[in-house]
Design an enzyme around this catalytic site. Structure first.
Site, PDB file in Angstrom:
ATOM      1  N   LYS A  47      73.699  -5.281 -91.361  1.00 13.11           N
ATOM      2  CA  LYS A  47      74.018  -5.896 -90.092  1.00 13.11           C
ATOM      3  C   LYS A  47      73.655  -7.369 -90.056  1.00 13.11           C
ATOM      4  O   LYS A  47      74.135  -8.116 -89.204  1.00 13.11           O
ATOM      5  CB  LYS A  47      73.203  -5.214 -88.962  1.00 13.11           C
ATOM      6  N   GLY A  48      72.762  -7.767 -90.960  1.00 11.18           N
ATOM      7  CA  GLY A  48      72.172  -9.105 -90.850  1.00 11.18           C
ATOM      8  C   GLY A  48      73.157 -10.258 -90.814  1.00 11.18           C
ATOM      9  O   GLY A  48      72.930 -11.265 -90.142  1.00 11.18           O
ATOM     10  N   ASP A 107      67.543 -12.512-101.026  1.00  6.16           N
ATOM     11  CA  ASP A 107      66.087 -12.488-101.209  1.00  6.16           C
ATOM     12  C   ASP A 107      65.826 -12.104-102.671  1.00  6.16           C
ATOM     13  O   ASP A 107      65.819 -12.958-103.554  1.00  6.16           O
ATOM     14  CB  ASP A 107      65.504 -11.484-100.208  1.00  6.16           C
ATOM     15  N   PHE A 156      58.770 -15.186 -94.260  1.00  2.32           N
ATOM     16  CA  PHE A 156      59.555 -14.131 -93.613  1.00  2.32           C
ATOM     17  C   PHE A 156      60.245 -14.701 -92.372  1.00  2.32           C
ATOM     18  O   PHE A 156      59.603 -15.070 -91.402  1.00  2.32           O
ATOM     19  CB  PHE A 156      58.692 -12.925 -93.258  1.00  2.32           C
TER      20      PHE A 156
HETATM   21  C1  PRP Z   1      68.840  -7.751 -95.768  1.00  4.43           C
HETATM   22  C2  PRP Z   1      69.859  -8.872 -95.734  1.00  4.43           C
HETATM   23  C3  PRP Z   1      70.569  -8.766 -97.060  1.00  4.43           C
HETATM   24  C4  PRP Z   1      69.502  -8.202 -97.972  1.00  4.43           C
HETATM   25  C5  PRP Z   1      68.932  -9.291 -98.835  1.00  4.43           C
HETATM   26  O1  PRP Z   1      69.465  -6.546 -95.373  1.00  4.43           O
HETATM   27  O2  PRP Z   1      70.726  -8.749 -94.641  1.00  4.43           O
HETATM   28  O3  PRP Z   1      71.670  -7.873 -97.003  1.00  4.43           O
HETATM   29  O4  PRP Z   1      68.473  -7.658 -97.127  1.00  4.43           O
HETATM   30  O5  PRP Z   1      67.838  -8.844 -99.585  1.00  4.43           O
HETATM   31  P1  PRP Z   1      67.881  -8.654-101.167  1.00  4.43           P
HETATM   32  O6  PRP Z   1      68.437  -9.931-101.744  1.00  4.43           O
HETATM   33  O7  PRP Z   1      66.425  -8.462-101.508  1.00  4.43           O
HETATM   34  O8  PRP Z   1      68.712  -7.456-101.497  1.00  4.43           O
HETATM   35  P2  PRP Z   1      68.666  -5.271 -94.853  1.00  4.43           P
HETATM   36  O9  PRP Z   1      68.479  -4.281 -95.935  1.00  4.43           O
HETATM   37  O10 PRP Z   1      67.398  -5.726 -94.167  1.00  4.43           O
HETATM   38  O11 PRP Z   1      69.668  -4.675 -93.792  1.00  4.43           O
HETATM   39  P3  PRP Z   1      70.236  -5.392 -92.472  1.00  4.43           P
HETATM   40  O12 PRP Z   1      71.194  -6.457 -92.922  1.00  4.43           O
HETATM   41  O13 PRP Z   1      70.895  -4.299 -91.727  1.00  4.43           O
HETATM   42  O14 PRP Z   1      69.049  -5.991 -91.740  1.00  4.43           O
END
Ligand code: PRP
Length: 183
Positions: A47-48, A107, A156
């Site tokens: 969703k981010g 990340d 963060f």
């Molecule tokens: C977060 C963000 C990216 C991912 C990046 O998603 O939106 O999709 O993490 O992190 P990475 O490079 O370590 O894989 P999250 O899993 O928190 O889900 P969300 O988007 O629903 O918040």
């Protein structure tokens, strides 16, 4: 500015609404230069990326197709679980298409690597990734983020779609979350 309940948990603002708007507009133009002869499928990673996506598609002047894919790896913590939970596939038939994956943040890079591997199996014409934020110090995966908005240090961050335990996505800016909120 009206200080809201969510604002009180923010240590400092990294990028204001105005700074984000300016950068997203530049990214929309850069993408259009690359794809003006094509109709790319722009895939929002839920969703981010949803807030970034909504602004990016409106900064993009050409024809494009909406799509949304669901993956997550963070759960309610501040570090990656290391496992990708695949929740929703593309709606479009992406075979032979130019696909742009739109992310809010890279990340560890695990999510992007997973999606790039997935697209290798889909016979797409091309794949481009664009992320608003690139946490360059934290990558554990060997990957190329083709385009990004800002490089950020390992802090963060929340807001503009990014969450902690589901909260703060609706903040209009990107800010550093106070440590006391999650420790
Ligand atoms: C977060 C963000 C990216 C991912 C990046 O998603 O939106 O999709 O993490 O992190 P990475 O490079 O370590 O894989 P999250 O899993 O928190 O889900 P969300 O988007 O629903 O918040």
């Amino acid at each position: 500015m009206n200080i809201t309940t969510a604002d009180r948990d923010i240590e400092c603002i990294l990028y204001t609404e105005e700074e984000i708007k300016k950068r997203v507009s530049e990214l929309g133009e850069e993408l259009y230069d690359l794809y003006k002869d094509s109709v790319p499928v722009m895939a929002c990673v839920l969703k981010g990326a949803s807030v970034f996506y909504a602004d990016l598609v409106r900064a993009y002047k050409g024809h494009m197709l909406f799509d949304f894919i669901g993956v997550s790896s963070y759960g309610s913590g501040t570090t990656s679980s290391g496992r990708i939970n695949f929740k929703k596939d593309f709606d479009n038939d992406i075979k032979g298409k130019d696909v742009i994956i739109v992310e809010d943040i890279v990340d560890t890079g695990l999510t992007l690597k997973y999606l790039k591997e997935l697209l290798k199996t889909r016979e797409v014409k091309s794949v481009q990734t664009i992320a608003l934020l690139n946490k360059y110090e934290c990558h554990t995966e060997d990957l190329d983020t083709d385009m990004y908005g800002f490089r950020i240090e390992n802090r963060f961050v929340v807001g503009y779609g990014l969450d902690y335990a589901g909260y703060y996505r609706n903040l209009p800016y990107i800010g550093v979350l106070k440590k006391e909120v999650y420790s």
